[in-house]
Structures are given as C-alpha cells and as structure tokens.
Design a protein around this motif. Structure first.
Motif, mmCIF file in Angstrom:
data_model
loop_
_atom_site.group_PDB
_atom_site.id
_atom_site.type_symbol
_atom_site.label_atom_id
_atom_site.label_comp_id
_atom_site.label_asym_id
_atom_site.label_seq_id
_atom_site.Cartn_x
_atom_site.Cartn_y
_atom_site.Cartn_z
ATOM 1 N N GLY A 76 -8.780 -2.040 -9.782
ATOM 2 C CA GLY A 76 -9.178 -1.276 -8.609
ATOM 3 C C GLY A 76 -9.600 0.135 -8.968
ATOM 4 O O GLY A 76 -10.590 0.660 -8.437
ATOM 5 N N LYS B 188 0.165 -7.529 -11.547
ATOM 6 C CA LYS B 188 -0.084 -6.545 -10.490
ATOM 7 C C LYS B 188 -0.645 -5.250 -11.086
ATOM 8 O O LYS B 188 -1.499 -4.601 -10.500
ATOM 9 N N PHE B 189 -0.165 -4.890 -12.276
ATOM 10 C CA PHE B 189 -0.667 -3.695 -12.959
ATOM 11 C C PHE B 189 -2.156 -3.862 -13.270
ATOM 12 O O PHE B 189 -2.953 -2.927 -13.087
ATOM 13 N N TYR C 291 0.823 -1.204 0.000
ATOM 14 C CA TYR C 291 0.000 0.000 0.000
ATOM 15 C C TYR C 291 0.863 1.263 0.000
ATOM 16 O O TYR C 291 2.052 1.235 0.292
ATOM 17 N N SER D 177 6.484 3.065 -0.574
ATOM 18 C CA SER D 177 5.334 2.184 -0.421
ATOM 19 C C SER D 177 5.681 1.162 0.650
ATOM 20 O O SER D 177 6.843 1.004 1.021
ATOM 21 N N ASN E 6 -4.245 -5.635 -11.572
ATOM 22 C CA ASN E 6 -4.957 -5.502 -10.304
ATOM 23 C C ASN E 6 -5.200 -4.041 -9.950
ATOM 24 O O ASN E 6 -6.288 -3.663 -9.485
ATOM 25 N N VAL E 7 -4.163 -3.214 -10.160
ATOM 26 C CA VAL E 7 -4.287 -1.785 -9.853
ATOM 27 C C VAL E 7 -5.313 -1.129 -10.774
ATOM 28 O O VAL E 7 -6.159 -0.338 -10.331
ATOM 29 N N THR F 131 -4.554 0.669 -0.774
ATOM 30 C CA THR F 131 -4.061 -0.655 -1.149
ATOM 31 C C THR F 131 -3.784 -0.712 -2.649
ATOM 32 O O THR F 131 -4.631 -0.336 -3.461
ATOM 33 N N LEU F 132 -2.600 -1.202 -3.018
ATOM 34 C CA LEU F 132 -2.231 -1.345 -4.427
ATOM 35 C C LEU F 132 -2.470 -2.771 -4.925
ATOM 36 O O LEU F 132 -3.137 -2.990 -5.917
ATOM 37 N N TYR F 133 -1.897 -3.749 -4.226
ATOM 38 C CA TYR F 133 -2.062 -5.155 -4.607
ATOM 39 C C TYR F 133 -1.557 -6.024 -3.459
ATOM 40 O O TYR F 133 -1.052 -5.514 -2.461
#
Length: 217
Positions: free
Chosen positions: A142, A135-136, A61, A96, A138-139, A71-73
């Motif tokens: 979001g 992960k990108f 985060y 982070s 996921n961001v 939260t990022l992932y």
C-alpha cells in the motif's frame, strides 16, 4: 452453536493442545455476531481476549492526526487482529480499529487462557508470525502504491480488487471517502479522479455505489 472442532479447522495450531485444554476453551469461549458497519476492535475491546474469526471480513484502520481513516489491511476467516498480541505482550492499548465489511462471526478466548496456553506455544507462534508477515507485506504494498502510483491507477487497482472479491460484479457499493481511506488519499482528490473517469465513460457514479461501464484496463 460453533463447536471447538470447527474453530480448530480454521486455526489448526489448536489441534496440538490437550483435549482437556480444548474442553476448557470450549466452556469459556464467547461467540459474537457482528453486522456490516459495526466496529469490532478498538483500544479498549482488543484486550478482552484472542479473537478467532470464523466468518466475514474486517477492515483494520487507523485514524490520522486530521481524523481521516487510513486502511492498514483486512482480516478474514483464519486471521487474527494483532491488537490482541500487542496487549498480551505489553499490557498497553493500540489505537487502531476494525470495521465489519461482511457480517462476521467471531469467537473470543479470554486473555488469561490465551496467555497461559497459546502465547508461548510454538505452533501458535509460527502461525502468528506467518500471518503478521502477510499483513506487513500488504501494508508495504500500500505504501509503495501511495509513493509511486498515480491516483487514477490506485483507484483502478481498488476497483479490480473489489470486483474480484465480489465475483466480478460491476456494481461496487462504496463511498468516495471509503475509497480514499483504502488507497491513502483524500476524498476531494478521489472525487476529482472519479468524475474524470465518469466523463470518459468508464464508470457511472451513484449515491453510495459506482457502476463500472466501459472497463478498458
């Protein structure tokens, strides 16, 4: 004690390295255990070395200008914190953080060995770009939810994901503030929506936990 061959199972790109290199890794890798609630990576710790996550789950985060967490992932077994890569490439710190959500076992490879043997390794680069892309996504997902979904829908999606990760358990141990950090909202807005869901008999609010009662979604 974790052996290098056990790390290779979760990070297959290591298998392409010479036995001598792996032996050096084995001698210098540092194993760390972390408990739920501990912060693992921050702008000072991340540059120590490359982290192999062998057990557990971490939440990565950032802190907003107002001090609230965003939260990022999440990271699990076989993942990596990208602060390491940033430090290795730019020699700068990244602000982070990573909080332990499930007790974690992490093996840290010193930065000098990481730069010498992994940073320009083709198999490692394929791994890291694939992991980074996931992960990108996921961001981005979001951000789409924050932009287009209602608060209630985002909270419901949060509960669905959390229940799935906890074998369908209808008791979720969390706080309004943590939910807000995960869905990109404020604690006050989340609290109002949770109270509305409680009045409709969908859930029951408790101290540090939420019980799903009448799941209709």
């Amino acid at each position: 004690m974790v052996k290098i061959k056990d790390i290779c199972k979760s990070y297959p790109f290591l298998n392409e390295l010479d036995a001598e290199v792996l032996s050096t890794f084995s001698e210098r890798i540092i194993l760390n255990n972390y408990e739920i609630g501990q912060n693992v990576f921050d702008n000072k710790v991340s540059c120590i070395g490359f982290s192999f996550i062998l057990e557990g789950r971490l939440r990565v985060y950032k802190l907003g200008d107002d001090g609230k967490e965003i939260t990022l992932y999440r990271l699990g077994k076989g993942d990596n914190c990208f602060n390491t890569i940033l430090c290795a490439l730019t020699d700068t710190d990244e602000v982070s953080f990573a909080e332990v959500e499930e007790n974690a076992l992490i093996a840290v490879l010193p930065m000098d060995l990481f730069k010498k043997y992994l940073l320009n390794n083709n198999s490692f680069l394929k791994y890291i770009f694939k992991n980074l892309y996931n992960k990108f996504e996921n961001v981005v997902e979001g951000l789409q939810k924050v932009t287009f979904d209602s608060i209630e829908n985002r909270i419901i999606d949060y509960f669905k994901t959390t229940m799935a990760n906890n074998n369908g358990s209808k008791i979720i141990y969390t706080t309004h503030e943590k939910i807000a950090a995960d869905i990109g909202s404020s604690r006050e807005v989340v609290s109002r929506s949770l109270k509305s869901l409680e009045k409709r008999g969908i859930l029951e609010l408790g101290r540090g936990k939420i019980k799903i009662k009448n799941w209709i979604y």
